[in-house]
Design a protein around this motif. Structure first.
Motif, PDB file in Angstrom:
ATOM      1  N   UNK A 173       0.841  -1.193   0.000  1.00  0.00           N
ATOM      2  CA  UNK A 173       0.000   0.000   0.000  1.00  0.00           C
ATOM      3  C   UNK A 173       0.876   1.243   0.000  1.00  0.00           C
ATOM      4  N   UNK A 221       0.532   5.250   1.366  1.00  0.00           N
ATOM      5  CA  UNK A 221      -0.209   6.227   2.135  1.00  0.00           C
ATOM      6  C   UNK A 221       0.442   7.581   1.948  1.00  0.00           C
ATOM      7  N   UNK A 281       0.742  11.482   3.718  1.00  0.00           N
ATOM      8  CA  UNK A 281       0.571  12.105   5.031  1.00  0.00           C
ATOM      9  C   UNK A 281       0.929  13.578   4.980  1.00  0.00           C
ATOM     10  N   UNK A 315       0.697  16.921  10.834  1.00  0.00           N
ATOM     11  CA  UNK A 315      -0.311  16.934  11.909  1.00  0.00           C
ATOM     12  C   UNK A 315      -1.593  16.195  11.533  1.00  0.00           C
ATOM     13  N   UNK A 316      -1.555  15.395  10.492  1.00  0.00           N
ATOM     14  CA  UNK A 316      -2.698  14.556  10.140  1.00  0.00           C
ATOM     15  C   UNK A 316      -2.255  13.102  10.082  1.00  0.00           C
ATOM     16  N   UNK A 317      -3.236  12.200  10.158  1.00  0.00           N
ATOM     17  CA  UNK A 317      -2.919  10.795  10.012  1.00  0.00           C
ATOM     18  C   UNK A 317      -2.686  10.435   8.559  1.00  0.00           C
ATOM     19  N   UNK A 318      -2.022   9.304   8.296  1.00  0.00           N
ATOM     20  CA  UNK A 318      -1.831   8.866   6.918  1.00  0.00           C
ATOM     21  C   UNK A 318      -3.174   8.587   6.246  1.00  0.00           C
ATOM     22  N   UNK A 376      -4.945   6.589   3.007  1.00  0.00           N
ATOM     23  CA  UNK A 376      -4.717   5.543   2.011  1.00  0.00           C
ATOM     24  C   UNK A 376      -4.810   6.109   0.597  1.00  0.00           C
ATOM     25  N   UNK A 433       4.333   7.206   2.358  1.00  0.00           N
ATOM     26  CA  UNK A 433       4.813   6.001   3.014  1.00  0.00           C
ATOM     27  C   UNK A 433       4.412   4.780   2.209  1.00  0.00           C
ATOM     28  N   UNK A 451      -2.794  -8.684   9.196  1.00  0.00           N
ATOM     29  CA  UNK A 451      -2.825  -7.524   8.302  1.00  0.00           C
ATOM     30  C   UNK A 451      -2.110  -6.312   8.881  1.00  0.00           C
ATOM     31  N   UNK A 452      -1.255  -6.527   9.883  1.00  0.00           N
ATOM     32  CA  UNK A 452      -0.493  -5.387  10.380  1.00  0.00           C
ATOM     33  C   UNK A 452       0.410  -4.889   9.263  1.00  0.00           C
ATOM     34  N   UNK A 453       0.603  -3.596   9.237  1.00  0.00           N
ATOM     35  CA  UNK A 453       1.384  -2.973   8.183  1.00  0.00           C
ATOM     36  C   UNK A 453       2.803  -2.714   8.663  1.00  0.00           C
ATOM     37  N   UNK A 470       5.854  -0.406   7.709  1.00  0.00           N
ATOM     38  CA  UNK A 470       6.024   0.833   6.963  1.00  0.00           C
ATOM     39  C   UNK A 470       7.484   1.125   6.664  1.00  0.00           C
ATOM     40  N   UNK A 471       7.702   1.808   5.536  1.00  0.00           N
ATOM     41  CA  UNK A 471       8.986   2.426   5.277  1.00  0.00           C
ATOM     42  C   UNK A 471       9.074   3.744   6.034  1.00  0.00           C
ATOM     43  N   UNK A 472      10.207   4.428   5.893  1.00  0.00           N
ATOM     44  CA  UNK A 472      10.439   5.662   6.653  1.00  0.00           C
ATOM     45  C   UNK A 472       9.889   6.899   5.964  1.00  0.00           C
ATOM     46  N   UNK A 486      -0.294   2.134  16.211  1.00  0.00           N
ATOM     47  CA  UNK A 486       1.059   2.313  15.694  1.00  0.00           C
ATOM     48  C   UNK A 486       1.711   3.480  16.430  1.00  0.00           C
ATOM     49  N   UNK A 488      -6.488   7.638  12.281  1.00  0.00           N
ATOM     50  CA  UNK A 488      -6.809   8.887  12.944  1.00  0.00           C
ATOM     51  C   UNK A 488      -5.639   9.854  12.814  1.00  0.00           C
ATOM     52  N   UNK A 489      -5.805  11.048  13.389  1.00  0.00           N
ATOM     53  CA  UNK A 489      -4.755  12.063  13.285  1.00  0.00           C
ATOM     54  C   UNK A 489      -3.679  11.913  14.362  1.00  0.00           C
TER      55      UNK A 489
END
Lengths: 113, 112
Positions: free
Chosen positions: A34, A36, A38, A41-44, A46, A89, A99-101, A103-105, B35, B104-105
């Protein structure tokens, strides 16, 4: 041990041109990938995904390519727009498990007007 | 609300104190994930809930970290005796089975 790697911390592209973001992984068992996006100050959010049974998936301006033999995937954005400026990301998972993700940096994309 | 909601958005506390972070997932999402993102790094998996059970806690960094989920809805992540290395953004995500996770944020936690 970094299983998902994004080797370019940043990328600068001119508006209207193509942005190519790269991602490499080490675990050949990963079967779902996947991207994402970002903003600060917000979440990733999709963006697009691809299963390991495919080598390409397209959604509007965004295309993801998967090269399983090279354990490499890339995200192409065409044409790039200033609003695309964000951290991107790459993530991988094992379908059917938790299904845990993993992530890259991240790669910071700056699209210059 | 329509998205994943986390509270508080920011938390500053002294080293050694306990903190509790809350996540309200999207209604109907059976899977819930926590996370952590430390400065300059990618997101790090902590724990996964399916319903109210946690079949994968493999990412919890120490026994100071715990989480629970009730009513197949709200989840809380608790960090006891906080340390400076716990400073990070803690992100919650939820999903339906087989679907992409929605985040979420986050809660930005700063340990003084």
């Amino acid at each position: 041990d970094q299983q998902v790697k994004q080797n370019s911390p940043s990328l600068s592209v001119q508006e209207g041109r193509i942005s190519i973001l790269n991602c490499d992984y080490t675990n050949s068992m990963f079967d779902y990938f996947l991207w994402y996006k970002k903003y600060p100050a917000e979440g990733p959010t999709f963006l697009i995904s691809i299963s390991s049974i495919k080598d390409k998936n397209e959604d509007g301006r965004f295309t993801v390519f998967l090269n399983k033999s090279a354990k490499h995937l890339s995200l192409h954005i065409v044409p790039s727009q200033p609003g695309d400026s964000a951290v991107y990301f790459c993530a991988a998972s094992l379908l059917g498990a938790t299904n845990k993700l993993i992530f890259g940096t991240g790669t910071l994309l700056a699209v210059q007007p | 609300g329509a998205g994943v909601s986390q509270s508080p958005s920011n938390k500053v506390t002294e080293k050694g104190k306990d903190v509790e972070l809350r996540c309200d997932p999207i209604s109907g999402h059976t899977a819930l994930y926590w996370y952590r993102q430390r400065l300059g790094q990618g997101l790090e998996f902590l724990i996964y809930f399916q319903g109210n059970s946690a079949p994968d806690k493999s990412g919890l960094p120490s026994d100071r970290f715990s989480a629970e989920r009730t009513g197949e809805s709200v989840s809380t992540l608790t960090i006891q005796r906080t340390q400076q290395e716990d400073s990070a953004v803690y992100l919650c995500a939820s999903s339906r089975d087989g679907q992409p996770q929605h985040f979420g944020d986050g809660t930005r936690l700063s340990i003084l």
